[in-house]
Design a protein around this motif. Structure first.
Motif, mmCIF file in Angstrom:
data_model
loop_
_atom_site.group_PDB
_atom_site.id
_atom_site.type_symbol
_atom_site.label_atom_id
_atom_site.label_comp_id
_atom_site.label_asym_id
_atom_site.label_seq_id
_atom_site.Cartn_x
_atom_site.Cartn_y
_atom_site.Cartn_z
ATOM 1 N N VAL A 149 -0.981 5.636 -9.863
ATOM 2 C CA VAL A 149 -1.656 4.394 -9.512
ATOM 3 C C VAL A 149 -2.209 3.813 -10.803
ATOM 4 O O VAL A 149 -3.114 4.369 -11.408
ATOM 5 C CB VAL A 149 -2.786 4.646 -8.491
ATOM 6 N N THR A 178 -0.468 -10.012 -13.117
ATOM 7 C CA THR A 178 -0.574 -8.549 -13.184
ATOM 8 C C THR A 178 0.353 -7.953 -14.230
ATOM 9 O O THR A 178 0.131 -6.830 -14.667
ATOM 10 C CB THR A 178 -0.270 -7.894 -11.816
ATOM 11 N N LEU A 238 -5.446 6.987 -3.303
ATOM 12 C CA LEU A 238 -5.445 6.256 -4.568
ATOM 13 C C LEU A 238 -6.303 6.902 -5.638
ATOM 14 O O LEU A 238 -6.335 6.425 -6.772
ATOM 15 C CB LEU A 238 -5.937 4.825 -4.328
ATOM 16 N N THR A 293 -1.719 -1.798 -9.954
ATOM 17 C CA THR A 293 -1.319 -1.566 -8.567
ATOM 18 C C THR A 293 -2.088 -2.426 -7.574
ATOM 19 O O THR A 293 -1.492 -3.157 -6.781
ATOM 20 C CB THR A 293 -1.481 -0.076 -8.211
ATOM 21 N N PHE A 294 -3.413 -2.342 -7.587
ATOM 22 C CA PHE A 294 -4.190 -3.068 -6.589
ATOM 23 C C PHE A 294 -4.064 -4.583 -6.748
ATOM 24 O O PHE A 294 -3.841 -5.286 -5.755
ATOM 25 C CB PHE A 294 -5.657 -2.632 -6.625
ATOM 26 N N PHE A 302 -8.533 5.432 0.026
ATOM 27 C CA PHE A 302 -8.955 5.221 -1.352
ATOM 28 C C PHE A 302 -9.218 6.527 -2.081
ATOM 29 O O PHE A 302 -8.781 6.701 -3.216
ATOM 30 C CB PHE A 302 -10.199 4.324 -1.397
ATOM 31 N N ILE A 343 -0.767 -5.621 -5.261
ATOM 32 C CA ILE A 343 -0.802 -5.591 -3.790
ATOM 33 C C ILE A 343 -1.492 -6.836 -3.251
ATOM 34 O O ILE A 343 -1.028 -7.457 -2.293
ATOM 35 C CB ILE A 343 -1.488 -4.299 -3.287
ATOM 36 N N VAL A 344 -2.595 -7.222 -3.877
ATOM 37 C CA VAL A 344 -3.323 -8.414 -3.443
ATOM 38 C C VAL A 344 -2.455 -9.657 -3.624
ATOM 39 O O VAL A 344 -2.384 -10.520 -2.741
ATOM 40 C CB VAL A 344 -4.662 -8.553 -4.205
#
Length: 190
Positions: free
Chosen positions: A39, A29, A180, A43-44, A176, A47-48
């Motif tokens: 965001v 990332t 987000l 970001t996502f 979401f 997090i994953v």
């Protein structure tokens, strides 16, 4: 330390693999270009990656914990078996009745193997969900999908399944869209 059973060894290996995949995913990332938004595109995936690391470590920890619990049970079982043998030699009541003392401890049952028809049904439901997600919309299709999936495992608890399905869909949608600023398909509700 006792050796791990094959099932627990498999959990440790899986946990290590998931942790490594999460670490590589998280490190990757850093090559995603940043933006000035709160965001960012990073970001996502971050997090994953972090979630994969945590889940992998949890799986390893759980396997080690269960291994230690089994190690505690086995010596206790061996001790009771040896005391049962001395009880037989001294003419205790257990020897007269012909019943041997069973070692006390925790019995871990293996989960049932999934029925192949049930697995095929779940995959079919998932692909149907993917097919109706955009035309029907996120809220309705996700609630219907979750209601169907939870009803496979607990058909007699349909009220709980319905409440869970609707609440989960609404919470994810609100998180979401409003948290987000990621817009999900509205479908027929829009």
């Amino acid at each position: 330390m006792r050796t791990l059973t094959p099932a627990l060894r498999g959990d440790v290996i899986t946990g290590i693999a998931v942790t490594l995949v999460g670490a590589v995913y998280y490190i990757a990332t850093f090559w995603i270009q940043e933006t000035k938004n709160i965001v960012t595109p990073r970001t996502f995936p971050a997090i994953v990656g972090i979630a994969l690391i945590v889940l992998g470590l949890f799986l390893i920890g759980q396997a080690v914990y269960r291994s230690r619990k089994l190690a505690e049970v086995v010596p206790a079982g061996a001790a009771s078996a040896s005391s049962g043998a001395s009880g037989v030699a001294s003419g205790s009541g257990a020897a007269d009745s012909g019943v041997e003392d069973e070692p006390a401890g925790v019995v871990l049952d293996a989960p049932e193997e999934p029925k192949s028809k049930q697995v095929v049904l779940q995959f079919a439901l998932f692909f149907i969900y993917l097919g109706i997600l955009i035309p029907v919309g996120f809220l309705l299709s996700t609630a219907a999908f979750l209601m169907t999936m939870t009803s496979i495992y607990a058909p007699h608890r349909w009220i709980r399944n319905l409440i869970f399905s609707v609440l989960f869909s609404v919470i994810i949608y609100v998180a979401f869209v409003y948290g987000l600023a990621v817009y999900l398909p509205v479908g027929i509700l829009g």
